[in-house]
Motif scaffolding. Sequence first.
Motif, short mmCIF file in Angstrom:
data_model
loop_
_atom_site.label_atom_id
_atom_site.label_comp_id
_atom_site.label_asym_id
_atom_site.label_seq_id
_atom_site.Cartn_x
_atom_site.Cartn_y
_atom_site.Cartn_z
N GLN A 19 1.05 -1.21 -0.03
CA GLN A 19 -0.03 -0.09 -0.16
C GLN A 19 0.97 1.22 0.14
O GLN A 19 1.94 1.22 0.98
CB GLN A 19 -1.08 -0.08 1.35
N GLN A 20 0.81 2.33 -0.85
CA GLN A 20 1.41 3.32 -1.00
C GLN A 20 0.76 4.53 -0.25
O GLN A 20 -0.63 4.63 -0.03
CB GLN A 20 1.39 3.84 -2.49
N PRO A 21 1.47 5.03 0.50
CA PRO A 21 0.92 6.20 1.51
C PRO A 21 0.54 7.16 0.63
O PRO A 21 0.49 7.62 -0.49
CB PRO A 21 2.17 6.84 2.11
N PRO A 22 -0.76 7.80 0.96
CA PRO A 22 -1.68 8.71 0.33
C PRO A 22 -0.66 10.20 0.20
O PRO A 22 -0.04 10.56 1.08
CB PRO A 22 -2.71 9.35 1.13
N ALA A 23 -0.93 10.55 -1.12
CA ALA A 23 -0.08 11.50 -1.63
C ALA A 23 -0.94 12.96 -0.67
O ALA A 23 -1.90 13.12 -0.36
CB ALA A 23 -0.45 11.92 -2.85
N ILE A 24 0.07 13.94 -0.18
CA ILE A 24 -0.17 14.94 0.50
C ILE A 24 0.05 16.25 -0.57
O ILE A 24 0.88 16.39 -0.95
CB ILE A 24 0.46 15.27 1.70
#
Length: 251
Positions: free
Chosen positions: A59-64
């Motif tokens: 799972q890729q961290p959500p883009a901020i």
Amino acid sequence: MIRLILALSLVFPMAAAAQSQPGWFVPGQPQGQPQGQGQAQGQRPAQPAQPAQAQRPAQQPPAIAPLPPGTPPPAAVIGVVDVPEIQRVSTAFNQVRQEIERRRTKLNEDVQNEQQRWRDEQQRLGNERGGLSPDQLRARERALQDQITDGQRIFRDRARDLEQLAQQALREIEQALAIVIRQVAASRNINMVLPRPLVIFNEPPFDMTEEVAVQLNRMITNVNLPPDPSAAPPPRPAATPAPAPAAPRRN
């Protein structure tokens, strides 16, 4: 670690040689039969477990999203304050410190005097033990133990109240000091104040200590402390009277 590597280097070649030569004896299997022939026909060999990464995608961290540009802080105008030096010359701080030390000394003296009285009472009870009945002795011992327990509780409460009083008085001085520091800083257009122990070097114009100390003594000269409850001696319980000697019997 070196011994472990050497041991593994000796074990792994022996295992490989045992698998490559069909003449090796395998327990539970007849001589000359290949090692894999003992399995039931039609039985599929166990499939190796798939690695966790292949079963579940990472799972890729959500883009901020980047924040919009904010307002930059103003240019720093720094002032330096030596709080221990201000406390040393503060009239209110010295008044509180002297009063708290006086009350602590009085509390220690009361504790020592009361402990000596308990020892004297125990000594007198030991001397009179022979002329007391078992019931009288138990009653005297129980009364003395109750006095000791109550006295210890009273002294603990006094020590706790004294510490709370000291903390409350210091908070009052600290609040006044914070107001004075803001006032002096505003008069010099200073927007950042640092304690002197954190500053390695500074020029004298940065130092606000003397002016803050003068203004603090003008703002607060003393702290109103409640009266010392230990000024009046607490009432002591009446000592248990010694039993009257028994009257001589008449024949």
